[in-house]
Design an enzyme around this catalytic site. Structure first.
Site, PDB file in Angstrom:
ATOM      1  N   ARG A 158      15.334 -48.363 -16.460  1.00 11.55           N
ATOM      2  CA  ARG A 158      16.817 -48.308 -16.273  1.00 11.55           C
ATOM      3  C   ARG A 158      17.232 -47.115 -17.071  1.00 11.55           C
ATOM      4  O   ARG A 158      18.339 -47.060 -17.727  1.00 11.55           O
ATOM      5  CB  ARG A 158      17.928 -49.254 -16.767  1.00 11.55           C
ATOM      6  CG  ARG A 158      17.428 -50.411 -15.668  1.00 11.55           C
ATOM      7  CD  ARG A 158      17.938 -50.144 -14.227  1.00 11.55           C
ATOM      8  NE  ARG A 158      17.753 -51.330 -13.299  1.00 11.55           N
ATOM      9  CZ  ARG A 158      16.834 -51.885 -12.680  1.00 11.55           C
ATOM     10  NH1 ARG A 158      15.420 -51.083 -12.722  1.00 11.55           N
ATOM     11  NH2 ARG A 158      17.001 -52.810 -12.021  1.00 11.55           N
ATOM     12  N   SER A 235      23.359 -55.757 -10.860  1.00 12.71           N
ATOM     13  CA  SER A 235      23.122 -56.346 -12.233  1.00 12.71           C
ATOM     14  C   SER A 235      24.240 -55.756 -13.297  1.00 12.71           C
ATOM     15  O   SER A 235      24.141 -54.396 -13.203  1.00 12.71           O
ATOM     16  CB  SER A 235      21.718 -56.070 -12.725  1.00 12.71           C
ATOM     17  OG  SER A 235      20.777 -56.795 -11.849  1.00 12.71           O
ATOM     18  N   GLU A 331      24.810 -52.259 -17.775  1.00 10.55           N
ATOM     19  CA  GLU A 331      24.100 -51.406 -17.152  1.00 10.55           C
ATOM     20  C   GLU A 331      24.858 -50.467 -16.480  1.00 10.55           C
ATOM     21  O   GLU A 331      24.423 -49.249 -16.244  1.00 10.55           O
ATOM     22  CB  GLU A 331      23.347 -52.048 -15.977  1.00 10.55           C
ATOM     23  CG  GLU A 331      22.394 -51.098 -14.941  1.00 10.55           C
ATOM     24  CD  GLU A 331      21.683 -51.865 -14.020  1.00 10.55           C
ATOM     25  OE1 GLU A 331      20.625 -52.467 -14.134  1.00 10.55           O
ATOM     26  OE2 GLU A 331      22.031 -51.381 -12.698  1.00 10.55           O
TER      27      GLU A 331
HETATM   28  P1  FAD Z   1      26.870 -43.671  -9.072  1.00  8.24           P
HETATM   29  O1  FAD Z   1      27.454 -44.899  -9.227  1.00  8.24           O
HETATM   30  O2  FAD Z   1      28.103 -42.773  -8.293  1.00  8.24           O
HETATM   31  O3  FAD Z   1      26.854 -42.865 -10.479  1.00  8.24           O
HETATM   32  C1  FAD Z   1      25.717 -43.506 -11.403  1.00  8.24           C
HETATM   33  C2  FAD Z   1      25.584 -42.404 -12.288  1.00  8.24           C
HETATM   34  O4  FAD Z   1      24.797 -41.455 -11.675  1.00  8.24           O
HETATM   35  C3  FAD Z   1      26.816 -41.724 -12.959  1.00  8.24           C
HETATM   36  O5  FAD Z   1      26.629 -41.447 -14.208  1.00  8.24           O
HETATM   37  C4  FAD Z   1      27.003 -40.539 -12.066  1.00  8.24           C
HETATM   38  O6  FAD Z   1      27.600 -39.389 -12.751  1.00  8.24           O
HETATM   39  C5  FAD Z   1      25.425 -40.114 -11.893  1.00  8.24           C
HETATM   40  N1  FAD Z   1      25.156 -39.138 -10.755  1.00  8.24           N
HETATM   41  C6  FAD Z   1      25.314 -39.858  -9.504  1.00  8.24           C
HETATM   42  N2  FAD Z   1      24.999 -38.703  -8.594  1.00  8.24           N
HETATM   43  C7  FAD Z   1      24.616 -37.661  -9.327  1.00  8.24           C
HETATM   44  C8  FAD Z   1      23.936 -36.437  -9.110  1.00  8.24           C
HETATM   45  N3  FAD Z   1      24.063 -35.980  -7.819  1.00  8.24           N
HETATM   46  N4  FAD Z   1      23.796 -35.618 -10.023  1.00  8.24           N
HETATM   47  C9  FAD Z   1      24.106 -36.059 -11.406  1.00  8.24           C
HETATM   48  N5  FAD Z   1      24.458 -37.286 -11.694  1.00  8.24           N
HETATM   49  C10 FAD Z   1      24.901 -38.068 -10.732  1.00  8.24           C
HETATM   50  N6  FAD Z   1      20.038 -50.795  -9.471  1.00  8.24           N
HETATM   51  C11 FAD Z   1      18.851 -50.623  -9.698  1.00  8.24           C
HETATM   52  O7  FAD Z   1      17.998 -49.779 -10.351  1.00  8.24           O
HETATM   53  N7  FAD Z   1      17.852 -51.408  -9.105  1.00  8.24           N
HETATM   54  C12 FAD Z   1      18.553 -52.591  -8.193  1.00  8.24           C
HETATM   55  O8  FAD Z   1      17.852 -53.251  -7.691  1.00  8.24           O
HETATM   56  C13 FAD Z   1      19.984 -52.365  -7.853  1.00  8.24           C
HETATM   57  N8  FAD Z   1      20.448 -53.267  -6.840  1.00  8.24           N
HETATM   58  C14 FAD Z   1      22.038 -52.981  -6.650  1.00  8.24           C
HETATM   59  C15 FAD Z   1      22.580 -53.912  -5.838  1.00  8.24           C
HETATM   60  C16 FAD Z   1      24.170 -53.920  -5.679  1.00  8.24           C
HETATM   61  C17 FAD Z   1      24.539 -54.742  -4.598  1.00  8.24           C
HETATM   62  C18 FAD Z   1      24.808 -52.891  -6.302  1.00  8.24           C
HETATM   63  C19 FAD Z   1      26.316 -52.787  -5.908  1.00  8.24           C
HETATM   64  C20 FAD Z   1      24.019 -51.970  -7.119  1.00  8.24           C
HETATM   65  C21 FAD Z   1      22.678 -52.021  -7.560  1.00  8.24           C
HETATM   66  N9  FAD Z   1      22.128 -51.132  -8.094  1.00  8.24           N
HETATM   67  C22 FAD Z   1      20.730 -51.416  -8.416  1.00  8.24           C
HETATM   68  C23 FAD Z   1      22.701 -49.901  -8.941  1.00  8.24           C
HETATM   69  C24 FAD Z   1      23.021 -48.834  -8.176  1.00  8.24           C
HETATM   70  O9  FAD Z   1      22.734 -49.014  -6.728  1.00  8.24           O
HETATM   71  C25 FAD Z   1      22.134 -47.570  -8.723  1.00  8.24           C
HETATM   72  O10 FAD Z   1      22.249 -47.286  -9.831  1.00  8.24           O
HETATM   73  C26 FAD Z   1      22.196 -46.292  -7.920  1.00  8.24           C
HETATM   74  O11 FAD Z   1      21.406 -45.439  -8.077  1.00  8.24           O
HETATM   75  C27 FAD Z   1      23.617 -45.900  -8.125  1.00  8.24           C
HETATM   76  O12 FAD Z   1      23.977 -44.631  -7.048  1.00  8.24           O
HETATM   77  P2  FAD Z   1      25.315 -43.933  -6.954  1.00  8.24           P
HETATM   78  O13 FAD Z   1      25.106 -42.867  -6.071  1.00  8.24           O
HETATM   79  O14 FAD Z   1      26.116 -45.193  -6.436  1.00  8.24           O
HETATM   80  O15 FAD Z   1      25.692 -43.384  -8.162  1.00  8.24           O
HETATM   81  N1  EPU Z   2      17.935 -66.332 -12.983  1.00 10.34           N
HETATM   82  C1  EPU Z   2      18.532 -67.411 -13.330  1.00 10.34           C
HETATM   83  N2  EPU Z   2      19.807 -67.449 -12.922  1.00 10.34           N
HETATM   84  C2  EPU Z   2      20.352 -66.627 -12.283  1.00 10.34           C
HETATM   85  C3  EPU Z   2      19.662 -65.421 -12.006  1.00 10.34           C
HETATM   86  C4  EPU Z   2      18.450 -65.343 -12.246  1.00 10.34           C
HETATM   87  O1  EPU Z   2      18.017 -68.142 -14.046  1.00 10.34           O
HETATM   88  O2  EPU Z   2      21.718 -66.856 -11.904  1.00 10.34           O
HETATM   89  C5  EPU Z   2      16.602 -66.053 -13.407  1.00 10.34           C
HETATM   90  C6  EPU Z   2      15.557 -66.097 -12.312  1.00 10.34           C
HETATM   91  O3  EPU Z   2      15.264 -67.367 -11.683  1.00 10.34           O
HETATM   92  C7  EPU Z   2      14.145 -65.393 -12.600  1.00 10.34           C
HETATM   93  C8  EPU Z   2      14.869 -64.473 -13.462  1.00 10.34           C
HETATM   94  O4  EPU Z   2      16.314 -64.667 -14.016  1.00 10.34           O
HETATM   95  O5  EPU Z   2      13.362 -66.198 -13.290  1.00 10.34           O
HETATM   96  C9  EPU Z   2      15.101 -63.040 -12.896  1.00 10.34           C
HETATM   97  O6  EPU Z   2      15.991 -63.013 -11.793  1.00 10.34           O
HETATM   98  P1  EPU Z   2      15.636 -62.001 -10.693  1.00 10.34           P
HETATM   99  O7  EPU Z   2      14.427 -61.993  -9.787  1.00 10.34           O
HETATM  100  O8  EPU Z   2      16.768 -62.212  -9.506  1.00 10.34           O
HETATM  101  O9  EPU Z   2      15.699 -60.654 -11.289  1.00 10.34           O
HETATM  102  P2  EPU Z   2      16.857 -60.009 -12.273  1.00 10.34           P
HETATM  103  O10 EPU Z   2      16.205 -59.947 -13.673  1.00 10.34           O
HETATM  104  O11 EPU Z   2      18.053 -60.894 -12.314  1.00 10.34           O
HETATM  105  C10 EPU Z   2      16.340 -57.484 -11.500  1.00 10.34           C
HETATM  106  C11 EPU Z   2      16.714 -56.196 -11.800  1.00 10.34           C
HETATM  107  C12 EPU Z   2      17.751 -55.795 -10.467  1.00 10.34           C
HETATM  108  C13 EPU Z   2      16.550 -56.110  -9.408  1.00 10.34           C
HETATM  109  C14 EPU Z   2      15.800 -57.206  -9.590  1.00 10.34           C
HETATM  110  C15 EPU Z   2      14.416 -57.478  -8.584  1.00 10.34           C
HETATM  111  C16 EPU Z   2      17.931 -55.559 -13.827  1.00 10.34           C
HETATM  112  C17 EPU Z   2      18.841 -55.528 -14.987  1.00 10.34           C
HETATM  113  N3  EPU Z   2      18.165 -56.068 -12.838  1.00 10.34           N
HETATM  114  O12 EPU Z   2      17.368 -58.435 -11.634  1.00 10.34           O
HETATM  115  O13 EPU Z   2      18.199 -54.763 -10.353  1.00 10.34           O
HETATM  116  O14 EPU Z   2      16.933 -55.912  -8.103  1.00 10.34           O
HETATM  117  O15 EPU Z   2      15.360 -57.593 -10.844  1.00 10.34           O
HETATM  118  O16 EPU Z   2      13.644 -56.549  -9.238  1.00 10.34           O
HETATM  119  O17 EPU Z   2      17.008 -55.285 -14.457  1.00 10.34           O
HETATM  120  C18 EPU Z   2      20.427 -53.803 -10.630  1.00 10.34           C
HETATM  121  O18 EPU Z   2      19.667 -53.117 -11.447  1.00 10.34           O
HETATM  122  O19 EPU Z   2      21.451 -53.572 -10.461  1.00 10.34           O
HETATM  123  C19 EPU Z   2      19.695 -54.671 -10.011  1.00 10.34           C
HETATM  124  C20 EPU Z   2      20.067 -55.660  -9.000  1.00 10.34           C
END
Ligand code: FAD
Ligand code: EPU
Length: 335
Positions: A158, A235, A331
C-alpha cells in the site's frame, strides 16, 4: 472554472464537502494549459480511498482521461496502456476479454487506473506493481510531462514513491496514463486461501483467468459493502506489520491470532481480526461504524460528516491499542 462544487457524489464514503475550484480533466493537454498560479491542488480519481473532512479550499482536478489500447507486444509480453480516468474494474475485465490475462486478481477494486499506482493496489495475492511497466504524468512544479518506470516507483505494501514524497497530498503530479506489462507465460495465482476455497467449491481444478476473476468477484461481493448502497472506502486501516517478538507475545495470549510472516522477519497481523476482537465488528459511534461482515471496513450509515469518521477512527484505534498494544494507521487519504 466551476466554483463551489459539491464533492459528496465524488467520494465513496459520501461525506459532504465543497471544492472551492473544480475542473474535470479529459486530456493531458488540459493539465498543461492550467496557467493559474494556484499552488493548492488536489488530484481526484474515483474518490474511493478518500476521507473528506470538510470543504476543500483548493483547485480539485477530477481525472477523467479516457483510452485503452495495446501499445506493443513482443515474444514475452503484452504492453497495455490506459488513460488515468478509466474505471479500474472495467479496464481489468476488458484486458481479460481481449485475451490478455494477469490482472484478474485485482477485479472489482473501485477507482481509476491513474490512482492504482499511488497506493500500489493489492488484493488476493497480487499487487499492481507486479504488472506495472511505466506511467506518464504532468509535473506541475517543473511544468513538463514526465515518465516513471517500475523501479523508480518504489512500490511497497500500500505504498509508492508518490506517497513517500507526499505528492498524493499536495497534487504535484497528475498521472495521465499507465502502461501494464502482462507476461504471455501466464500462471494462475490462487495462493490466497479464500480464492483456492472458492475455486474448489466451484469444482474448478484448472482455472482460467476469467474463472479466477469470477471467483474473486463473488468473494468480494460477499464480504465487502457496495459503496453505492453502504458508503465506505474499503479497508480503513493497513494491516499492521509488527516485530516478531510482539507477534509471539500476542499469539501466546490469543492463539487464533492470524499471522503472516514477512520477508524481513517482521509479522503482518490482520487488522480486521484485531478490530473484531476489540468489539467493533458491527458497532457504531453515531452514524459511523465498522461493517458487520468485515470489521476492517468503516461505513457511513447515513448522514455522516468527516468529523464523525475521525471520531470513530480514533475510538477504534484507542481500543485496539489498549487491548493489543498495536497502532493502526489509516489507509485512505484525508483531505
Ligand atoms: P481517489 O480516492 O480519488 O484518490 C486516492 C489517492 O490517489 C489520492 O491521494 C489522489 O490524489 C491520488 N490520485 C488519484 N488519481 C490520481 C492521478 N490520476 N494522478 C495522481 N494522483 C492521483 N484498495 C486496494 O488496494 N485493494 C483492495 O482490495 C481495495 N478494495 C476496496 C474496496 C472498496 C469497496 C472500496 C470503496 C475501496 C477499496 N480499495 C482497495 C481502495 C481504493 O479502491 C483504491 O485505493 C483505489 O486505487 C482508489 O482509486 P480512486 O480513483 O478512487 O482514487
Ligand atoms: N478477519 C476477522 N474479522 C473480520 C475481518 C477479517 O477475523 O471482521 C480475519 C479473517 O478471518 C482473515 C484475516 O482477518 O483471517 C484477513 O481477512 P481478509 O482476507 O478479509 O483480508 P483483509 O486483511 O481484511 C486485505 C486488504 C484488502 C484486500 C483483501 C484481499 C488491507 C488493508 N486490506 O483485507 O484490501 O481486498 O486483503 O486481499 O491490506 C483495501 O485495501 O481497501 C482492501 C479492501
Amino acid at each position: 472554472m466551476p466554483r463551489n462544487i459539491d464533492l459528496t457524489p465524488f467520494n465513496t464514503l459520501a461525506l459532504p464537502g465543497r471544492a472551492a475550484r473544480y475542473e474535470r480533466i479529459t486530456s493531458p493537454a488540459q493539465l498543461a494549459a492550467i496557467t493559474t498560479t494556484e499552488t493548492k491542488r488536489f488530484i481526484l480519481g474515483g474518490g474511493s480511498n478518500l476521507v473528506l473532512t470538510g470543504d476543500v479550499d483548493r483547485l480539485v482536478l477530477h481525472m477523467a482521461i479516457p483510452g485503452k489500447r495495446l501499445q506493443k507486444e513482443d515474444n514475452e509480453a503484452w504492453y497495455i496502456e490506459a488513460g488515468a480516468g478509466e474505471n479500474w474494474h472495467d479496464f481489468v475485465q476488458w484486458t481479460l476479454a481481449q485475451g490478455w490475462p494477469g490482472l484478474e486478481n485485482l477485479s472489482l477494486i473501485p477507482g481509476t487506473v491513474g490512482a492504482a499506482p499511488i497506493q500500489n493496489i493489492g488484493a488476493y495475492g497480487l499487487e499492481v506493481g507486479e504488472h506495472f511497466h511505466s506511467l506518464q504524468a504532468w509535473d506541475f512544479e517543473h511544468r513538463e510531462f514526465v515518465s516513471f518506470d517500475r523501479g523508480s516507483c518504489r512500490f511497497g505494501y500500500r505504498d509508492s514513491l508518490f506517497k513517500q514524497q507526499g505528492w498524493h497530498l499536495d497534487g504535484r503530479l497528475a498521472i495521465t496514463a499507465v502502461v501494464f506489462r502482462l507476461p504471455k507465460a501466464w500462471v494462475a495465482n490462487t495462493r490466497y486461501a479464500d480464492v483456492a476455497q472458492e475455486l474448489a467449491a466451484r469444482a474448478i481444478a484448472t482455472p482460467t483467468a476469467c474463472d479466477i476473476a469470477a471467483a474473486i468477484i463473488a468473494i468480494r461481493r460477499r464480504k465487502l459493502p457496495d459503496p453505492a448502497v453502504t458508503p465506505n472506502a474499503g479497508s480503513f486501516f493497513h494491516n499492521p506489520v509488527v516485530s516478531a517478538e510482539l507477534a509471539a507475545v500476542l499469539a501466546g495470549h490469543y492463539p487464533a491470532l492470524p499471522r503472516y510472516p514477512q520477508p524481513d522477519g517482521r509479522v503482518k497481523l490482520a487488522a480486521g481480526w484485531l478490530i473484531e476482537q476489540a468489539g467493533w465488528k458491527g458497532k457504531a459511534l453515531g452514524p459511523v461504524g465498522m461493517y458487520d461482515r468485515q470489521a476492517l471496513v468503516l461505513v457511513n450509515r447515513g448522514g455522516a460528516s468527516g468529523a464523525d469518521v475521525l471520531r470513530t477512527m480514533a475510538a477504534v484505534q484507542a481500543d485496539v491499542r489498549e487491548k493489543f498494544a498495536v497502532d493502526l494507521s489509516p489507509e485512505p487519504i484525508f483531505l
